[in-house]
Design an enzyme around this catalytic site. Structure first.
Site, mmCIF file in Angstrom:
data_model
loop_
_atom_site.group_PDB
_atom_site.id
_atom_site.type_symbol
_atom_site.label_atom_id
_atom_site.label_comp_id
_atom_site.label_asym_id
_atom_site.label_seq_id
_atom_site.Cartn_x
_atom_site.Cartn_y
_atom_site.Cartn_z
ATOM 1 C CE LYS A 206 -24.828 3.436 -13.851
ATOM 2 N NZ LYS A 206 -24.199 2.574 -12.329
ATOM 3 C CG ASP A 224 -19.586 0.043 -14.252
ATOM 4 O OD1 ASP A 224 -18.570 0.499 -15.075
ATOM 5 O OD2 ASP A 224 -20.065 -1.157 -14.338
#
Length: 338
Positions: A206, A224
């Site tokens: 991420k 997320d």
């Protein structure tokens, strides 16, 4: 684009399910032609269309974008459960196009001036808000402007600076560790390859995609918590593992769309489609959402749930891009300003 809309509307079961929210709905207006014998079915949607227009987001560009399509957007017609792959791709891409109109100025909400600042800020953003990170990093980067500086820092001094972000001891260890790796293995420069970035302490996929997409212009999907929640609500995928979500959603879009798609989805999750109480009545993509009705459907009540610039409040960046300010956004206040 019209074909996708037609596939969601004709199901006659949807109006039956939506009898309660139909008073907020423009979908009811679409079924009216089949109910010519019931004139009341025609008048109610007309009244609620104007109400829904009042619920459009506050920023000028976003308001214009929502009002242009308001007659077809005031109430959701639930997409069929047996949606084909082609219909899903069309609906997903239409959602992204609509969100691009609502958030034409979408950008990473972490303040940064270079790749080093972005990778550190992204690591610090775990388990806290981007706003709190932005309020904390000015002092950190003023004292330790380079990887070499932060690598040689006294951990206790860094901990004191990072205390407001929470988990400050673990975060101190990560940012000092990644700074040492950058200084020793990459000549003090942040690498522009995924396989190198994920080797840095505290950096996962991420964080790597945030850096690649926003510091190097290389497409990536940032999965997320907001992104995970929304793509499941929209039934783009039923996966729960971030890597599998990334793969499933990435297959619905051209690679060139991935970075902006991430911004659009995350912005919508932070401003309108909240985890506990989504503002369904103020949502510009309600007709495309299978989860319409999970939150507040009354337009006026929904408007009160809007956050950041949509609700008239400052965004998360202390130094936002010019486009955000021009669209009516406000910079966040510095730490300690109340």
């Amino acid at each position: 684009m019209k074909k996708a809309a037609k596939k969601t509307a004709p199901a006659k079961k949807a109006p039956a399910k939506r009898t309660a929210p139909a008073k907020n709905s423009a979908s009811a207006g679409k079924t009216a032609p089949a109910k010519k014998s019931t004139p009341t079915g025609k008048t109610a949607p007309a009244k609620k269309q104007s109400v829904a227009r009042k619920a459009a987001p506050a920023a000028k560009k976003a308001t214009a974008a929502v009002e242009d399509v308001a007659p077809a957007k005031t109430v959701a017609a639930k997409p069929p459960r047996g949606e084909s792959r082609t219909a899903l791709v069309r609906r997903a891409r239409r959602i992204n196009r609509e969100l691009a109109e609502v958030y034409p100025y979408a950008h990473p909400e972490l303040d940064f001036e270079n790749p080093f600042q972005l990778v550190v800020a992204t690591v610090l953003s775990a388990q806290t808000t981007d706003l709190r990170v932005n309020q904390t990093t000015p002092a950190l980067f003023a004292k330790y402007p380079t990887p070499e500086d932060l690598a040689a820092a006294n951990p206790e001094e860094v901990e004191e600076i990072l205390r407001p972000t929470g988990f400050f001891r673990a975060k101190t260890k990560s940012v000092i560790g990644l700074s040492k790796a950058l200084a020793e293995d990459f000549g003090g420069e942040v690498p522009g390859r995924l396989e190198d970035l994920v080797k840095l302490p505290g950096v996962g996929r991420k964080t790597a995609f945030v850096v690649l997409g926003n510091a190097f212009g290389r497409p990536g999907i940032t999965v997320d918590t907001h992104f995970q929640r929304l793509v499941r609500r929209w039934e783009w995928t039923a996966e729960t593992d971030p890597d599998k979500i990334e793969a499933a959603v990435g297959a619905l879009f051209p690679k060139s769309d991935w970075t902006d798609l991430s911004h659009h989805v995350i912005w919508h999750g932070r401003r309108i489609c909240h985890a506990r109480k989504p503002a369904c009545g103020a949502c510009p993509i309600a007709p495309l959402c299978p989860a319409y009705g999970e939150g507040e459907t009354d337009p006026e009540k929904a408007r009160k749930l809007l956050k950041y610039e949509k609700g008239g409040f400052p965004g998360q960046r202390l130094n936002p891009p010019r486009a955000y300010l021009d669209a009516g956004g406000k910079p966040a206040p510095p730490l300690g300003s109340g």
